[in-house]
Design a protein around this motif. Structure first.
Motif, short mmCIF file in Angstrom:
data_model
loop_
_atom_site.label_atom_id
_atom_site.label_comp_id
_atom_site.label_asym_id
_atom_site.label_seq_id
_atom_site.Cartn_x
_atom_site.Cartn_y
_atom_site.Cartn_z
N VAL A 1 0.85 -1.19 0.00
CA VAL A 1 0.00 0.00 0.00
C VAL A 1 0.89 1.24 0.00
N LYS A 2 0.74 2.08 -1.02
CA LYS A 2 1.41 3.38 -1.01
C LYS A 2 0.44 4.38 -0.38
N SER A 3 0.88 5.07 0.66
CA SER A 3 0.02 6.08 1.32
C SER A 3 0.50 7.45 0.87
N LEU A 4 -0.25 8.04 -0.08
CA LEU A 4 0.21 9.26 -0.75
C LEU A 4 -0.71 10.43 -0.47
N VAL A 5 -0.12 11.57 -0.15
CA VAL A 5 -0.93 12.77 0.08
C VAL A 5 -1.03 13.57 -1.22
N PHE A 6 -2.25 13.96 -1.54
CA PHE A 6 -2.50 14.84 -2.69
C PHE A 6 -3.24 16.06 -2.17
N LEU A 7 -3.25 17.12 -2.95
CA LEU A 7 -4.06 18.28 -2.63
C LEU A 7 -5.23 18.29 -3.60
N ALA A 8 -6.44 18.22 -3.06
CA ALA A 8 -7.65 18.27 -3.86
C ALA A 8 -8.24 19.66 -3.68
N ASP A 9 -8.19 20.46 -4.72
CA ASP A 9 -8.58 21.87 -4.63
C ASP A 9 -7.91 22.53 -3.42
N GLY A 10 -6.66 22.16 -3.21
CA GLY A 10 -5.85 22.78 -2.16
C GLY A 10 -5.94 22.11 -0.80
N ARG A 11 -6.86 21.16 -0.65
CA ARG A 11 -7.01 20.49 0.65
C ARG A 11 -6.38 19.10 0.64
N PRO A 12 -5.62 18.74 1.70
CA PRO A 12 -4.96 17.44 1.68
C PRO A 12 -5.94 16.27 1.77
N ILE A 13 -5.67 15.27 0.96
CA ILE A 13 -6.41 14.00 1.00
C ILE A 13 -5.36 12.89 0.98
N LEU A 14 -5.77 11.71 1.40
CA LEU A 14 -4.85 10.58 1.40
C LEU A 14 -5.32 9.57 0.37
N VAL A 15 -4.41 9.15 -0.49
CA VAL A 15 -4.72 8.14 -1.48
C VAL A 15 -3.92 6.88 -1.13
N LEU A 16 -4.63 5.76 -0.99
CA LEU A 16 -3.98 4.48 -0.70
C LEU A 16 -3.97 3.70 -2.01
N ALA A 17 -2.79 3.60 -2.61
CA ALA A 17 -2.68 3.01 -3.93
C ALA A 17 -1.87 1.72 -3.88
N SER A 18 -2.20 0.81 -4.78
CA SER A 18 -1.39 -0.41 -4.91
C SER A 18 0.00 0.00 -5.39
N GLY A 19 1.01 -0.65 -4.84
CA GLY A 19 2.39 -0.39 -5.26
C GLY A 19 2.63 -0.63 -6.74
N ALA A 20 1.75 -1.40 -7.37
CA ALA A 20 1.92 -1.71 -8.79
C ALA A 20 1.35 -0.62 -9.68
N ASN A 21 0.57 0.31 -9.11
CA ASN A 21 -0.12 1.30 -9.93
C ASN A 21 0.42 2.71 -9.76
N ARG A 22 0.33 3.48 -10.84
CA ARG A 22 0.55 4.92 -10.74
C ARG A 22 -0.83 5.55 -10.58
N VAL A 23 -0.88 6.63 -9.80
CA VAL A 23 -2.17 7.26 -9.53
C VAL A 23 -2.52 8.23 -10.66
N ASP A 24 -3.74 8.09 -11.17
CA ASP A 24 -4.26 9.01 -12.18
C ASP A 24 -4.98 10.14 -11.44
N GLU A 25 -4.38 11.31 -11.46
CA GLU A 25 -4.92 12.42 -10.67
C GLU A 25 -6.32 12.83 -11.13
N ARG A 26 -6.62 12.63 -12.42
CA ARG A 26 -7.98 13.00 -12.89
C ARG A 26 -9.02 12.05 -12.32
N LYS A 27 -8.66 10.77 -12.20
CA LYS A 27 -9.60 9.80 -11.61
C LYS A 27 -9.82 10.10 -10.13
N VAL A 28 -8.74 10.51 -9.43
CA VAL A 28 -8.89 10.86 -8.02
C VAL A 28 -9.79 12.10 -7.89
#
Ligand code: 5CA
Length: 160
Positions: free
Chosen positions: A42-69
């Motif tokens: 599990v990759k625990s990654l912080v993103f900013l969604a419209d400037g606010r922090p969110i946590l994305v838990l992604a499979s280590g095998a995947n790259r995160v698609d920011e548009r899908k998030v």
């Protein structure tokens, strides 16, 4: 690590935190140390969604698609947080950011690819410690929203 252990205990989940002599700083390191597939890390990654922090838990095998998030989070713009923002938002440094036990609870979005495994492994707050958890327990413990957040894998040799 204590905060992760406490958060797991609070949710009545077994705290199978294991410390390794080798680094578990990256998904590949962690997979090697645990002896599992990168997909189960599990990759625990912080993103900013419209400037606010969110946590994305992604499979280590995947790259995160920011548009899908962004679609899943109902945000118009999602971008990767810096190392500093990640530390401020979670209380942990990159390489050891856990999915729970943060100073403040962030909205959590979980890669549905994680749900297909019987067990997955997440960072326990340190760059050499992980814990095993059933993905459905992870989803419940983080009050996460599951969805498709993975970048499409481009074929290496696209058809002409
Ligand atoms: N302990 C492992 C897995 S259990 C772990 O924490 N993996 S991770 O993927 O959640 O954390 C490493 C991730 O941090 C990298 O995939 C990368 O997306 C992110 N990262 C690394 N350096 C930076 C940086 N300077 N700024 C923002 N994000 C970064």
């Amino acid at each position: 690590m204590a905060r992760v252990r406490a958060a797991l205990a609070e949710r009545r989940l077994p705290a199978d935190i294991v410390e390794y002599p080798a680094s578990t700083r990256t998904a590949h390191d962690a997979a090697r140390a645990v002896g599992t597939s990168v997909a189960q890390i599990v990759k625990s990654l912080v993103f900013l969604a419209d400037g606010r922090p969110i946590l994305v838990l992604a499979s280590g095998a995947n790259r995160v698609d920011e548009r899908k998030v962004a679609a899943l989070a109902g945000a118009s713009r999602v971008e990767k947080a810096s190392a500093r923002v990640t530390r401020e938002a979670t209380g942990f440094s990159i390489g050891g950011v856990p999915p729970l036990g943060h100073t403040v609870m962030l909205p959590v979005y979980v890669d549905r690819a994680l749900l297909g495994h019987p067990v997955v492994y997440a960072a326990a707050g340190a760059p050499n410690a992980v814990f095993a958890i059933a993905p459905h327990d992870l989803l419940r413990a983080t009050a996460g929203t599951a969805g498709d957040i993975a970048e499409e894998v481009k074929p290496e040799h696209p058809a002409p």
